[in-house]
Design an enzyme around this catalytic site. Structure first.
Site, PDB file in Angstrom:
ATOM      1  N   LYS A  11      69.992  -5.605  34.969  1.00 15.67           N
ATOM      2  CA  LYS A  11      69.315  -4.325  34.714  1.00 15.67           C
ATOM      3  C   LYS A  11      69.380  -3.471  35.968  1.00 15.67           C
ATOM      4  O   LYS A  11      69.088  -3.949  37.077  1.00 15.67           O
ATOM      5  CB  LYS A  11      67.854  -4.588  34.336  1.00 15.67           C
ATOM      6  CG  LYS A  11      67.266  -3.524  33.425  1.00 15.67           C
ATOM      7  CD  LYS A  11      67.944  -3.455  32.065  1.00 15.67           C
ATOM      8  CE  LYS A  11      66.982  -3.192  30.942  1.00 15.67           C
ATOM      9  NZ  LYS A  11      67.660  -3.296  29.626  1.00 15.67           N
ATOM     10  N   THR A  58      69.217  -8.470  29.456  1.00 13.57           N
ATOM     11  CA  THR A  58      68.857  -7.572  30.559  1.00 13.57           C
ATOM     12  C   THR A  58      67.418  -7.088  30.391  1.00 13.57           C
ATOM     13  O   THR A  58      66.736  -6.778  31.368  1.00 13.57           O
ATOM     14  CB  THR A  58      69.821  -6.372  30.674  1.00 13.57           C
ATOM     15  OG1 THR A  58      69.629  -5.501  29.570  1.00 13.57           O
ATOM     16  CG2 THR A  58      71.266  -6.817  30.755  1.00 13.57           C
ATOM     17  N   ASP A  59      66.927  -7.057  29.156  1.00 10.06           N
ATOM     18  CA  ASP A  59      65.527  -6.695  28.925  1.00 10.06           C
ATOM     19  C   ASP A  59      64.586  -7.729  29.548  1.00 10.06           C
ATOM     20  O   ASP A  59      63.545  -7.378  30.106  1.00 10.06           O
ATOM     21  CB  ASP A  59      65.264  -6.570  27.418  1.00 10.06           C
ATOM     22  CG  ASP A  59      63.931  -5.907  27.138  1.00 10.06           C
ATOM     23  OD1 ASP A  59      63.762  -4.740  27.542  1.00 10.06           O
ATOM     24  OD2 ASP A  59      63.051  -6.572  26.557  1.00 10.06           O
ATOM     25  N   PHE A 160      83.457  18.822  70.957  1.00  8.48           N
ATOM     26  CA  PHE A 160      84.608  18.117  70.376  1.00  8.48           C
ATOM     27  C   PHE A 160      85.874  18.733  70.946  1.00  8.48           C
ATOM     28  O   PHE A 160      86.258  19.841  70.588  1.00  8.48           O
ATOM     29  CB  PHE A 160      84.589  18.209  68.845  1.00  8.48           C
ATOM     30  CG  PHE A 160      85.651  17.358  68.197  1.00  8.48           C
ATOM     31  CD1 PHE A 160      85.693  15.986  68.412  1.00  8.48           C
ATOM     32  CD2 PHE A 160      86.629  17.920  67.380  1.00  8.48           C
ATOM     33  CE1 PHE A 160      86.672  15.189  67.831  1.00  8.48           C
ATOM     34  CE2 PHE A 160      87.610  17.128  66.795  1.00  8.48           C
ATOM     35  CZ  PHE A 160      87.620  15.766  67.020  1.00  8.48           C
ATOM     36  N   ARG A 177      78.697  22.855  69.907  1.00  8.57           N
ATOM     37  CA  ARG A 177      78.741  23.085  68.462  1.00  8.57           C
ATOM     38  C   ARG A 177      77.476  22.546  67.818  1.00  8.57           C
ATOM     39  O   ARG A 177      76.674  21.835  68.448  1.00  8.57           O
ATOM     40  CB  ARG A 177      79.977  22.400  67.839  1.00  8.57           C
ATOM     41  CG  ARG A 177      79.921  20.888  67.922  1.00  8.57           C
ATOM     42  CD  ARG A 177      81.071  20.220  67.151  1.00  8.57           C
ATOM     43  NE  ARG A 177      80.964  18.771  67.243  1.00  8.57           N
ATOM     44  CZ  ARG A 177      81.745  17.920  66.614  1.00  8.57           C
ATOM     45  NH1 ARG A 177      82.746  18.360  65.850  1.00  8.57           N
ATOM     46  NH2 ARG A 177      81.565  16.615  66.722  1.00  8.57           N
ATOM     47  N   VAL A 228      81.372  12.488  66.702  1.00  7.28           N
ATOM     48  CA  VAL A 228      80.542  11.656  65.821  1.00  7.28           C
ATOM     49  C   VAL A 228      80.839  10.184  66.120  1.00  7.28           C
ATOM     50  O   VAL A 228      79.937   9.339  66.196  1.00  7.28           O
ATOM     51  CB  VAL A 228      80.828  11.995  64.339  1.00  7.28           C
ATOM     52  CG1 VAL A 228      80.054  11.069  63.415  1.00  7.28           C
ATOM     53  CG2 VAL A 228      80.486  13.456  64.047  1.00  7.28           C
ATOM     54  N   GLN A 229      82.140   9.885  66.316  1.00  4.15           N
ATOM     55  CA  GLN A 229      82.549   8.499  66.558  1.00  4.15           C
ATOM     56  C   GLN A 229      81.808   7.907  67.761  1.00  4.15           C
ATOM     57  O   GLN A 229      81.273   6.787  67.693  1.00  4.15           O
ATOM     58  CB  GLN A 229      84.068   8.441  66.826  1.00  4.15           C
ATOM     59  CG  GLN A 229      84.962   8.648  65.626  1.00  4.15           C
ATOM     60  CD  GLN A 229      85.345  10.087  65.339  1.00  4.15           C
ATOM     61  OE1 GLN A 229      84.602  11.025  65.650  1.00  4.15           O
ATOM     62  NE2 GLN A 229      86.498  10.296  64.715  1.00  4.15           N
ATOM     63  N   ASN A 255      80.386  14.575  58.539  1.00  2.00           N
ATOM     64  CA  ASN A 255      80.260  15.632  59.552  1.00  2.00           C
ATOM     65  C   ASN A 255      80.112  16.936  58.773  1.00  2.00           C
ATOM     66  O   ASN A 255      81.079  17.466  58.231  1.00  2.00           O
ATOM     67  CB  ASN A 255      81.513  15.639  60.442  1.00  2.00           C
ATOM     68  CG  ASN A 255      81.375  16.579  61.632  1.00  2.00           C
ATOM     69  OD1 ASN A 255      80.320  17.176  61.841  1.00  2.00           O
ATOM     70  ND2 ASN A 255      82.443  16.707  62.406  1.00  2.00           N
ATOM     71  N   HIS A 257      79.890  20.504  58.393  1.00  2.00           N
ATOM     72  CA  HIS A 257      80.338  21.591  59.279  1.00  2.00           C
ATOM     73  C   HIS A 257      79.530  22.874  59.086  1.00  2.00           C
ATOM     74  O   HIS A 257      79.129  23.218  57.968  1.00  2.00           O
ATOM     75  CB  HIS A 257      81.821  21.902  59.019  1.00  2.00           C
ATOM     76  CG  HIS A 257      82.700  20.676  59.095  1.00  2.00           C
ATOM     77  ND1 HIS A 257      82.808  19.904  60.224  1.00  2.00           N
ATOM     78  CD2 HIS A 257      83.504  20.094  58.167  1.00  2.00           C
ATOM     79  CE1 HIS A 257      83.641  18.890  59.999  1.00  2.00           C
ATOM     80  NE2 HIS A 257      84.069  18.989  58.759  1.00  2.00           N
TER      81      HIS A 257
HETATM   82  O1  LIG Z   1      83.148  14.411  65.834  1.00  2.00           O
HETATM   83  C1  LIG Z   1      84.207  14.718  65.258  1.00  2.00           C
HETATM   84  N1  LIG Z   1      85.114  13.760  64.967  1.00  2.00           N
HETATM   85  C2  LIG Z   1      86.304  14.018  64.328  1.00  2.00           C
HETATM   86  O2  LIG Z   1      87.127  13.091  64.062  1.00  2.00           O
HETATM   87  C3  LIG Z   1      86.557  15.355  63.976  1.00  2.00           C
HETATM   88  N2  LIG Z   1      87.596  15.977  63.352  1.00  2.00           N
HETATM   89  C4  LIG Z   1      87.291  17.280  63.262  1.00  2.00           C
HETATM   90  O3  LIG Z   1      88.018  18.148  62.721  1.00  2.00           O
HETATM   91  N3  LIG Z   1      86.070  17.538  63.830  1.00  2.00           N
HETATM   92  C5  LIG Z   1      85.597  16.342  64.288  1.00  2.00           C
HETATM   93  N4  LIG Z   1      84.445  16.018  64.918  1.00  2.00           N
END
Ligand SMILES: O=c1[nH]c(=O)c2[nH]c(=O)[nH]c2[nH]1
Length: 304
Positions: A11, A58-59, A160, A177, A228-229, A255, A257
């Site tokens: 369920k 499932t009930d 970035f 940014r 971000v990575q 991400n 934008h």
């Molecule tokens: O932090 C980021 N990682 C990316 O891999 C990426 N690629 C992108 O176009 N902007 C960003 N920003």
């Protein structure tokens, strides 16, 4: 010739609410979740021979969720998920494994006249606390805990630059940014052999959820983000360091934008670079950045 190579059923979307009433203080505490319970075992003939004799309806699975919620604590969700997961293989000899997912929704206590209100709550955002518990009769419990839908934004402190530039590149480098994402963070616990082992670490589940939330937000705010990575790796490392029983941490971050809007075409108005104030938030496409960070020598990630 065909063969049934995988099967599980149960369920989904069982909505559950439980209240705790403190008789002495009159303070009530509420918990609202959405639960999924799927069973695996010797159920092939229900698919291949139309033989329903092996089907726990499932009930009945739904009824069991309600009954076990009445008879047991529903928090932390890692414990209630384990209680649910252990029940079915214990009750039915032909059921060998259970897969439970619990999504906990936020009900945050209201502050009224400067005081925490004893029985009134509000939904502060779409963030959920999720757990996935799998129990195999001969393999114990695998537990994954996560934060999902925690939407965050920082208006500066993110850059970035230095990325690949070639004939496919149009994106400019930036040293300042907006960074925004919906946090999806998961931490995977080392295998628990039985329910007693889960019971023994109960306080660690709430503590790490709180720590992971704090680590995520503190790092997001304080890190001068190169990408971000790089920022998500720093978050993952700290969650791993916070709890020895956690072996893998996974983040999946869109991400989201925010584009600058050039306005020079209108009376020379400057709205880019250091003059940018009005932006266009984008709904898509968005970047999607994922990683799993593991303790050195940890067991491989569990397949739930
Ligand atoms: O932090 C980021 N990682 C990316 O891999 C990426 N690629 C992108 O176009 N902007 C960003 N920003």
């Amino acid at each position: 010739m065909a063969t049934l190579s995988a099967a599980r059923y149960g369920k989904d979307n069982v909505r559950l609410y439980k209240v705790h009433r403190d008789q002495e203080t009159g303070v009530q505490t509420v918990n609202e979740t959405t639960v999924c319970v799927l069973l695996e075992g010797d159920i092939d003939i229900s698919y291949t021979k139309a033989d329903n004799s092996v089907i726990v309806a499932t009930d009945s699975v739904k009824n069991t969720i309600y009954l076990l919620a009445k008879q047991n604590p529903v928090t932390p969700p890692e414990l209630f998920g384990s209680i649910l997961a252990a029940h079915f293989p214990a009750k039915y000899s032909h059921i060998h494994a259970t897969h439970v997912k619990i999504v906990t929704h936020r009900w945050t206590r209201m502050t009224v006249d400067g005081q925490p209100h004893p029985h009134s709550f509000y939904r502060d955002g779409t963030e959920t606390r999720n757990v996935e518990v799998s129990f195999h009769r001969n393999g114990g419990f695998t537990i994954k805990s996560s934060i999902q839908g925690l939407t965050v934004l920082k208006s500066t402190g993110s850059a970035f630059h230095g990325f690949v530039r070639d004939e496919y590149t149009t994106l400019g480098e930036t040293w300042d940014r907006i960074l925004s994402t919906d946090v999806d963070a998961t931490w995977e616990w080392a295998n628990f052999p039985d329910l007693d082992a889960v019971q023994k670490v109960v306080p660690a589940f709430d503590k790490l959820w709180e720590d992971a939330r704090k680590i995520t937000m503190d790092t997001f705010a304080k890190d001068h983000s190169a990408s971000v990575q790089a920022t998500m790796y720093k978050m993952s490392e700290q969650i791993l360091a916070a709890e020895p029983l956690v072996e893998h941490v996974t983040y999946s971050l869109p991400n989201k934008h925010y584009f600058e809007i050039p306005m020079e075409w209108h009376k020379g108005i400057k709205n880019t670079g250091k003059d940018a104030e009005v932006y266009a938030p984008q709904s898509g496409p968005n970047g999607l950045i994922k990683c799993t960070v593991s303790k050195k020598g940890a067991a491989p990630k569990a397949k739930l």
